[in-house]
Design a protein around this motif. Structure first.
Motif, PDB file in Angstrom:
ATOM      1  N   SER A   1      -0.129  33.813  60.692  1.00 36.01           N
ATOM      2  CA  SER A   1      -0.536  34.203  62.419  1.00 36.01           C
ATOM      3  C   SER A   1      -0.193  35.870  62.500  1.00 36.01           C
ATOM      4  O   SER A   1      -0.685  36.086  61.037  1.00 36.01           O
ATOM      5  CB  SER A   1       1.974  33.742  62.273  1.00 36.01           C
ATOM      6  OG  SER A   1       2.283  35.043  61.155  1.00 36.01           O
ATOM      7  N   HIS A   2      -0.220  35.817  63.207  1.00 36.41           N
ATOM      8  CA  HIS A   2      -1.246  37.420  64.009  1.00 36.41           C
ATOM      9  C   HIS A   2      -0.006  37.935  63.185  1.00 36.41           C
ATOM     10  O   HIS A   2      -0.556  39.297  63.166  1.00 36.41           O
ATOM     11  CB  HIS A   2      -1.252  37.227  65.187  1.00 36.41           C
ATOM     12  CG  HIS A   2      -2.391  36.327  65.867  1.00 36.41           C
ATOM     13  ND1 HIS A   2      -3.926  37.131  65.356  1.00 36.41           N
ATOM     14  CD2 HIS A   2      -2.168  35.494  66.390  1.00 36.41           C
ATOM     15  CE1 HIS A   2      -4.635  36.501  66.099  1.00 36.41           C
ATOM     16  NE2 HIS A   2      -3.190  34.986  66.918  1.00 36.41           N
ATOM     17  N   SER A   3       1.687  37.842  63.333  1.00 44.01           N
ATOM     18  CA  SER A   3       2.441  38.816  62.911  1.00 44.01           C
ATOM     19  C   SER A   3       2.147  38.710  61.246  1.00 44.01           C
ATOM     20  O   SER A   3       2.750  40.206  60.759  1.00 44.01           O
ATOM     21  CB  SER A   3       3.797  38.327  64.082  1.00 44.01           C
ATOM     22  OG  SER A   3       4.066  37.207  62.818  1.00 44.01           O
TER      23      SER A   3
ATOM     24  N   SER B   1       6.590  34.065  58.154  1.00 44.64           N
ATOM     25  CA  SER B   1       5.800  34.203  58.019  1.00 44.64           C
ATOM     26  C   SER B   1       4.667  33.189  59.371  1.00 44.64           C
ATOM     27  O   SER B   1       3.986  33.695  60.499  1.00 44.64           O
ATOM     28  CB  SER B   1       4.778  33.467  56.397  1.00 44.64           C
ATOM     29  OG  SER B   1       4.453  35.032  56.133  1.00 44.64           O
ATOM     30  N   PHE B   2       5.097  31.714  59.437  1.00 41.48           N
ATOM     31  CA  PHE B   2       4.797  30.755  60.060  1.00 41.48           C
ATOM     32  C   PHE B   2       6.083  30.388  60.687  1.00 41.48           C
ATOM     33  O   PHE B   2       6.312  30.007  61.573  1.00 41.48           O
ATOM     34  CB  PHE B   2       3.332  29.821  59.786  1.00 41.48           C
ATOM     35  CG  PHE B   2       3.173  28.852  60.865  1.00 41.48           C
ATOM     36  CD1 PHE B   2       2.457  29.591  61.816  1.00 41.48           C
ATOM     37  CD2 PHE B   2       4.089  27.460  60.388  1.00 41.48           C
ATOM     38  CE1 PHE B   2       1.986  28.546  62.892  1.00 41.48           C
ATOM     39  CE2 PHE B   2       3.410  26.980  62.080  1.00 41.48           C
ATOM     40  CZ  PHE B   2       2.363  27.240  63.099  1.00 41.48           C
ATOM     41  N   GLY B   3       6.476  29.108  59.660  1.00 41.08           N
ATOM     42  CA  GLY B   3       7.892  28.651  60.282  1.00 41.08           C
ATOM     43  C   GLY B   3       7.870  27.256  60.230  1.00 41.08           C
ATOM     44  O   GLY B   3       7.130  26.526  61.346  1.00 41.08           O
ATOM     45  N   SER B   4       6.989  26.272  59.794  1.00 41.89           N
ATOM     46  CA  SER B   4       6.159  25.048  59.877  1.00 41.89           C
ATOM     47  C   SER B   4       6.770  24.152  60.699  1.00 41.89           C
ATOM     48  O   SER B   4       6.631  23.676  61.390  1.00 41.89           O
ATOM     49  CB  SER B   4       5.695  24.650  58.607  1.00 41.89           C
ATOM     50  OG  SER B   4       4.882  25.087  57.870  1.00 41.89           O
ATOM     51  N   VAL B   5       8.258  24.781  59.954  1.00 40.08           N
ATOM     52  CA  VAL B   5       9.432  22.964  60.813  1.00 40.08           C
ATOM     53  C   VAL B   5       9.687  23.096  62.054  1.00 40.08           C
ATOM     54  O   VAL B   5      10.188  22.637  62.610  1.00 40.08           O
ATOM     55  CB  VAL B   5      10.724  23.785  59.325  1.00 40.08           C
ATOM     56  CG1 VAL B   5      11.319  25.025  59.670  1.00 40.08           C
ATOM     57  CG2 VAL B   5      11.383  22.377  59.467  1.00 40.08           C
ATOM     58  N   PHE B   6       9.570  24.780  62.366  1.00 45.35           N
ATOM     59  CA  PHE B   6       9.142  24.351  63.656  1.00 45.35           C
ATOM     60  C   PHE B   6       8.571  23.953  65.293  1.00 45.35           C
ATOM     61  O   PHE B   6       8.810  23.027  65.132  1.00 45.35           O
ATOM     62  CB  PHE B   6       9.207  26.043  64.585  1.00 45.35           C
ATOM     63  CG  PHE B   6      10.620  26.603  64.164  1.00 45.35           C
ATOM     64  CD1 PHE B   6      11.911  27.057  65.138  1.00 45.35           C
ATOM     65  CD2 PHE B   6      11.354  27.315  62.899  1.00 45.35           C
ATOM     66  CE1 PHE B   6      12.949  27.695  65.115  1.00 45.35           C
ATOM     67  CE2 PHE B   6      12.195  28.767  62.972  1.00 45.35           C
ATOM     68  CZ  PHE B   6      12.459  28.423  64.600  1.00 45.35           C
TER      69      PHE B   6
ATOM     70  N   GLY C   1      15.268  29.520  67.600  1.00 44.82           N
ATOM     71  CA  GLY C   1      15.212  30.571  66.103  1.00 44.82           C
ATOM     72  C   GLY C   1      15.273  31.375  66.895  1.00 44.82           C
ATOM     73  O   GLY C   1      15.640  32.448  67.424  1.00 44.82           O
ATOM     74  N   THR C   2      14.903  32.568  65.903  1.00 44.49           N
ATOM     75  CA  THR C   2      15.180  34.039  65.332  1.00 44.49           C
ATOM     76  C   THR C   2      13.774  34.577  66.441  1.00 44.49           C
ATOM     77  O   THR C   2      12.348  34.066  65.807  1.00 44.49           O
ATOM     78  CB  THR C   2      15.765  34.514  64.337  1.00 44.49           C
ATOM     79  OG1 THR C   2      14.924  34.190  62.938  1.00 44.49           O
ATOM     80  CG2 THR C   2      16.886  34.832  64.306  1.00 44.49           C
ATOM     81  N   ASN C   3      13.603  36.267  66.611  1.00 42.35           N
ATOM     82  CA  ASN C   3      12.659  36.702  67.383  1.00 42.35           C
ATOM     83  C   ASN C   3      11.650  37.451  66.099  1.00 42.35           C
ATOM     84  O   ASN C   3      11.687  38.460  66.475  1.00 42.35           O
ATOM     85  CB  ASN C   3      13.185  37.597  68.639  1.00 42.35           C
ATOM     86  CG  ASN C   3      11.979  38.090  69.095  1.00 42.35           C
ATOM     87  OD1 ASN C   3      10.821  37.365  69.124  1.00 42.35           O
ATOM     88  ND2 ASN C   3      12.620  39.413  69.871  1.00 42.35           N
ATOM     89  N   VAL C   4      11.510  36.348  64.989  1.00 39.55           N
ATOM     90  CA  VAL C   4      10.568  37.379  64.111  1.00 39.55           C
ATOM     91  C   VAL C   4       9.090  36.525  64.050  1.00 39.55           C
ATOM     92  O   VAL C   4       9.348  35.162  64.210  1.00 39.55           O
ATOM     93  CB  VAL C   4      11.208  37.397  62.710  1.00 39.55           C
ATOM     94  CG1 VAL C   4      12.979  38.038  62.983  1.00 39.55           C
ATOM     95  CG2 VAL C   4      12.532  35.937  62.372  1.00 39.55           C
ATOM     96  N   GLY C   5       8.598  37.195  63.472  1.00 34.99           N
ATOM     97  CA  GLY C   5       7.390  36.634  62.570  1.00 34.99           C
ATOM     98  C   GLY C   5       6.725  35.879  64.077  1.00 34.99           C
ATOM     99  O   GLY C   5       7.013  35.398  64.064  1.00 34.99           O
ATOM    100  N   GLY C   6       6.128  34.398  62.621  1.00 32.89           N
ATOM    101  CA  GLY C   6       5.671  33.292  63.234  1.00 32.89           C
ATOM    102  C   GLY C   6       6.079  32.245  63.755  1.00 32.89           C
ATOM    103  O   GLY C   6       6.299  32.210  64.822  1.00 32.89           O
TER     104      GLY C   6
ATOM    105  N   GLU D   1       5.931  33.763  67.316  1.00 29.13           N
ATOM    106  CA  GLU D   1       4.924  32.962  68.033  1.00 29.13           C
ATOM    107  C   GLU D   1       4.379  31.866  68.824  1.00 29.13           C
ATOM    108  O   GLU D   1       3.971  31.107  69.341  1.00 29.13           O
ATOM    109  CB  GLU D   1       4.030  33.398  67.365  1.00 29.13           C
ATOM    110  CG  GLU D   1       3.380  35.162  66.428  1.00 29.13           C
ATOM    111  CD  GLU D   1       2.628  34.455  65.287  1.00 29.13           C
ATOM    112  OE1 GLU D   1       0.937  34.275  65.475  1.00 29.13           O
ATOM    113  OE2 GLU D   1       1.591  35.944  65.025  1.00 29.13           O
ATOM    114  N   GLN D   2       5.593  30.785  67.687  1.00 28.23           N
ATOM    115  CA  GLN D   2       5.374  29.961  68.487  1.00 28.23           C
ATOM    116  C   GLN D   2       6.820  29.157  69.883  1.00 28.23           C
ATOM    117  O   GLN D   2       6.210  28.738  70.420  1.00 28.23           O
ATOM    118  CB  GLN D   2       7.037  28.683  67.129  1.00 28.23           C
ATOM    119  CG  GLN D   2       5.516  28.618  65.661  1.00 28.23           C
ATOM    120  CD  GLN D   2       5.882  27.440  64.786  1.00 28.23           C
ATOM    121  OE1 GLN D   2       5.761  26.143  65.137  1.00 28.23           O
ATOM    122  NE2 GLN D   2       6.227  28.250  64.162  1.00 28.23           N
TER     123      GLN D   2
END
Length: 374
Positions: A159-161, A283-288, A300-305, A308-309
């Motif tokens: 992810s970019h973050s 870092s990404f959050g694949s489960v989303f 979800g929360t406004n963090v990291g990957g 971005e999703q």
């Protein structure tokens, strides 16, 4: 090309690397690529004895920490196992863990090694209360990023973050490529359904970093406001006893089901309504992405990957970290408005198919691999 995919431990757990790399390997093999998987079995402990030396920092200044000592011993074990099991050479090695990458470059110095950094071990340890922020363990683990930059031929992340996070620990962050995780659509079978009571689901390790205490407090607020729901928690971990006790204290134990570990939760997910995971970092959050491909509404929360999703209000809802009230309001909005819930779920599914398809990952990886073709 003869390519080795080097993991850390075997891909037995759902999510992240485990949910992607074996499918990537299978797809490449079907297209005629020569590719194999390698990992360190969990039974291998304390076998390695060779000294470990890094070129960008002296790890011995951190020796004595159980976290650091275990990391170094695992490095030694990976060296021992690799020498024991691998008897051939490769045109390219793609590693998915820092230990795998550094060991492979040590043992195959003439072979190009690509490293995908999938997550931050130090952030996970800090959030889970295992190490102190600013302590020697964090200094050791973040120094590994600089060692990777110096040793491997190419660094990638998911992810970019997370690229921005790593940027603080490397010399030239612009050289880091970003290839988000990808998922085989055929694994996910959305199932149109009508649940009389909205069904909420979360899939993760039960550790503090995932913010499930915040989720339970949000659900307690829902119950106080008379909003019906059932919360399904799939996963296991050190926090399970505390979370079960918290559910009792909050008077939502009857509405909450703890399943424990499940190998293929994506087979179970399509029958629920809302996927929610208030992580404190991802870092990404694949489960989303997996939940989106099951046509679940996402919170979800406004963090990291995660951020971005999810585009807030377009294909899911985002809330601040550790804000149980905001999370309860987001869940309430979806509980009260099935049409809105359906709209967000479909939008999430369409974005996941377009942006996080396995076909896209294969195309991007092919372009990277081809750059090393002799």
């Amino acid at each position: 090309m003869n390519i080795l995919q080097a993991l850390f431990f075997p891909p037995e757990q759902p999510g992240g690397v485990s949910s992607m790399v074996p499918y990537v390997l299978e797809r490449f093999q079907r297209q005629g690529w020569e590719m194999e998987l390698f990992s360190l079995p969990k039974r291998i402990r304390g076998k390695g004895t060779e000294d470990v030396a890094f070129t960008t920092f002296d790890w011995r200044q951190y020796a004595g920490s159980p976290v650091v000592d275990k990391y170094i011993q695992t490095y030694k074990d990976y060296v021992w196992w690799t020498k024991l099991r691998l008897r051939k050479t490769y045109d390219l090695i793609h590693a998915h863990h820092p230990i795998a990458a550094l060991v492979m470059k040590q043992l195959y110095p003439q072979t190009p090694v690509i490293m995908t950094v999938h997550s931050s071990y130090e952030r996970e340890l800090i959030l889970n209360g295992k190490i102190a922020e600013g302590g020697p363990e964090q200094a050791f683990l973040t120094s590994i990023y600089g060692e990777l930059e110096a040793k491997v031929d190419q660094l990638l992340t998911v992810s970019h973050s997370f690229k921005q996070y790593i940027a603080d620990y490397v010399q030239d962050p612009e050289r880091i490529g970003v290839i988000p995780n990808g998922f085989d659509e055929k694994r996910f079978r959305p199932s149109p359904h009508e649940n009389a009571v909205p069904q909420l689901i979360s899939v993760c390790r039960l550790v503090p970093a995932k913010g499930l205490d915040t989720l339970l407090r949000a659900c307690a607020e829902l119950k106080e406001r008379g909003r019906p729901f059932v919360l399904h928690l799939i996963g296991d971990g050190d926090s399970r006893p505390e979370l079960e006790q918290l559910a009792v204290q909050l008077n939502i134990y009857e509405e909450t089901i703890f399943y424990g570990y499940m190998l293929h939760p994506e087979e179970f997910m399509p029958f629920f309504d809302v996927f929610v995971l208030p992580s404190r970092a991802e870092s990404f959050g694949s489960v989303f992405a997996e939940a989106a491909l099951c046509w679940l509404a996402l919170v979800g929360t406004n963090v990291g990957g995660i951020a971005e999703q999810i585009e807030n209000g377009v294909n899911g809802l985002l809330v601040p970290v550790d804000d149980a009230h905001a999370l309860s309001l987001a869940l309430e909005k979806l509980i009260l408005d099935p049409a809105y819930r359906y709209h967000l779920a479909r939008a999430a599914g369409e974005k996941a198919k377009k942006t996080y398809s396995l076909n896209r990952v294969i195309r991007q990886l092919k372009a990277v691999y081809e750059g090393y073709r002799k």
